[in-house]
Design a protein around this motif. Structure first.
Motif, mmCIF file in Angstrom:
data_model
loop_
_atom_site.group_PDB
_atom_site.id
_atom_site.type_symbol
_atom_site.label_atom_id
_atom_site.label_comp_id
_atom_site.label_asym_id
_atom_site.label_seq_id
_atom_site.Cartn_x
_atom_site.Cartn_y
_atom_site.Cartn_z
ATOM 1 N N PRO A 42 61.323 8.471 52.580
ATOM 2 C CA PRO A 42 60.938 7.079 52.824
ATOM 3 C C PRO A 42 60.936 6.774 54.315
ATOM 4 N N VAL A 43 60.128 5.806 54.718
ATOM 5 C CA VAL A 43 60.089 5.358 56.106
ATOM 6 C C VAL A 43 60.476 3.883 56.130
ATOM 7 N N VAL A 44 61.720 3.605 56.510
ATOM 8 C CA VAL A 44 62.238 2.244 56.448
ATOM 9 C C VAL A 44 61.501 1.316 57.399
ATOM 10 N N GLY A 45 61.240 1.796 58.610
ATOM 11 C CA GLY A 45 60.627 0.948 59.623
ATOM 12 C C GLY A 45 59.226 0.496 59.299
ATOM 13 N N LYS A 46 58.548 1.188 58.389
ATOM 14 C CA LYS A 46 57.190 0.829 57.990
ATOM 15 C C LYS A 46 57.158 0.234 56.584
ATOM 16 N N SER A 47 58.332 -0.015 56.006
ATOM 17 C CA SER A 47 58.417 -0.629 54.687
ATOM 18 C C SER A 47 58.864 -2.081 54.827
ATOM 19 N N GLY A 48 58.493 -2.911 53.852
ATOM 20 C CA GLY A 48 58.934 -4.296 53.874
ATOM 21 C C GLY A 48 57.912 -5.227 53.274
ATOM 22 N N VAL A 49 58.134 -6.529 53.459
ATOM 23 C CA VAL A 49 57.262 -7.557 52.887
ATOM 24 C C VAL A 49 55.938 -7.590 53.639
ATOM 25 N N GLY A 62 52.732 -8.832 55.345
ATOM 26 C CA GLY A 62 52.443 -10.059 56.070
ATOM 27 C C GLY A 62 53.616 -10.593 56.866
ATOM 28 N N GLU A 63 54.816 -10.052 56.632
ATOM 29 C CA GLU A 63 55.998 -10.447 57.394
ATOM 30 C C GLU A 63 56.556 -9.260 58.169
ATOM 31 N N ASP A 64 56.966 -8.223 57.433
ATOM 32 C CA ASP A 64 57.522 -7.022 58.066
ATOM 33 C C ASP A 64 56.449 -6.023 58.462
ATOM 34 N N VAL A 65 55.405 -5.936 57.651
ATOM 35 C CA VAL A 65 54.358 -4.941 57.873
ATOM 36 C C VAL A 65 52.993 -5.532 57.607
ATOM 37 N N ASP A 66 51.966 -4.971 58.258
ATOM 38 C CA ASP A 66 50.582 -5.324 57.986
ATOM 39 C C ASP A 66 50.046 -4.439 56.871
ATOM 40 N N VAL A 67 49.100 -4.951 56.110
ATOM 41 C CA VAL A 67 48.575 -4.222 54.963
ATOM 42 C C VAL A 67 47.061 -4.279 54.950
ATOM 43 N N ASP A 68 46.467 -3.123 54.720
ATOM 44 C CA ASP A 68 45.040 -3.011 54.446
ATOM 45 C C ASP A 68 44.941 -2.435 53.038
ATOM 46 N N GLU A 69 44.865 -3.319 52.030
ATOM 47 C CA GLU A 69 44.909 -2.863 50.642
ATOM 48 C C GLU A 69 43.608 -2.170 50.271
ATOM 49 N N VAL A 70 43.738 -1.060 49.582
ATOM 50 C CA VAL A 70 42.572 -0.264 49.214
ATOM 51 C C VAL A 70 42.543 -0.044 47.707
ATOM 52 N N GLU A 71 41.378 0.247 47.206
ATOM 53 C CA GLU A 71 41.228 0.637 45.824
ATOM 54 C C GLU A 71 41.403 2.137 45.729
ATOM 55 N N THR A 72 42.062 2.567 44.692
ATOM 56 C CA THR A 72 42.230 3.987 44.460
ATOM 57 C C THR A 72 42.245 4.220 42.971
ATOM 58 N N GLU A 73 42.017 5.437 42.545
ATOM 59 C CA GLU A 73 42.021 5.749 41.132
ATOM 60 C C GLU A 73 43.275 6.532 40.787
ATOM 61 N N ASP A 74 43.885 6.150 39.656
ATOM 62 C CA ASP A 74 45.022 6.896 39.149
ATOM 63 C C ASP A 74 44.495 8.282 38.760
#
Length: 219
Positions: free
Chosen positions: A196-203, A205-217
């Motif tokens: 795990p990478v703690v510094g890049k994990s979190g809420v 929009g608050e702790d981290v920026d997110v670019d949500e992507v579509e992916t297939e299971d």
């Protein structure tokens, strides 16, 4: 928060289970809270670039996620939890108080980490979570399949789990996305470890920026 996209293959896959109290409780308690209300909660997976560039694919299948509760006045230092540094409160599984956890079944949902590097992330859980304080998240890994230069490689996950302490608070009636960041690092000439990478994990929009992507299971 950056670009958002609905992930049809993963939304709503989680089912909340009351940890350690099978057959007891019920009602709102199945959300893991104290009856003070619930919030829409999503768990997202991302990958911190490290050795991931060597992989053709790195499919991680997840069996469950545990959201650990915290006392209102508890002081927590962000970090990675291993077998050697877990405290008694972190390992409590009675599910009846703030020292317990809420467990969600992820049904073996699979994420190819090569598709979610950097700020890219994909949702693996969409459910309800009780309002309150939480200390962090633990992922239980079902299997890992890595391919480098067309060949299968060994990728280890110590104890088949990935756990971080990263405190966050869920408000009553709110919406919260939590990003759990994972990195693969080279270990020895032919092996790799997932961490795990703690510094890049979190809420998001608050702790981290997110670019949500579509992916297939991929299962």
């Amino acid at each position: 928060m950056n670009r958002r996209a609905f992930v049809a293959t993963t939304a709503g896959v989680g089912t909340a289970l009351l940890a350690g109290c099978s057959g007891s409780g019920g009602g709102d308690d199945s959300d893991g809270g104290d009856g003070s209300g619930t919030s829409s909660f999503r768990l997202m997976i991302s990958d911190q670039p490290a050795a991931i560039g060597s992989f053709d694919s790195l499919n991680v299948s997840l069996s469950s996620a545990r959201i650990h509760r915290a006392e209102d006045d508890e002081t927590m230092t962000p970090g990675v939890v291993t077998e050697g540094n877990a405290t008694s409160s972190e390992t409590t599984t009675d599910g009846t108080g703030s020292e317990g956890f809420v467990e969600f079944d992820l049904d073996g949902v699979t994420v190819d980490l090569t598709q979610v590097t950097g700020d890219r992330a994909v949702s693996v859980l969409a459910d309800e979570l009780a309002a309150g304080r939480y200390s962090g998240i633990e992922l239980h890994v079902e299997s890992v399949d890595g391919v480098v230069d067309g060949e299968d490689v060994d990728v280890m996950v110590p104890s088949n789990r990935l756990r971080i302490i990263k405190p966050f608070e869920v408000g009553d009636g709110s919406e919260l996305d939590f990003v759990f960041d994972i990195s693969v690092i080279k270990k020895g000439p032919n092996g790799y470890n997932l961490l795990p990478v703690v510094g890049k994990s979190g809420v998001a929009g608050e702790d981290v920026d997110v670019d949500e992507v579509e992916t297939e299971d991929s299962t």
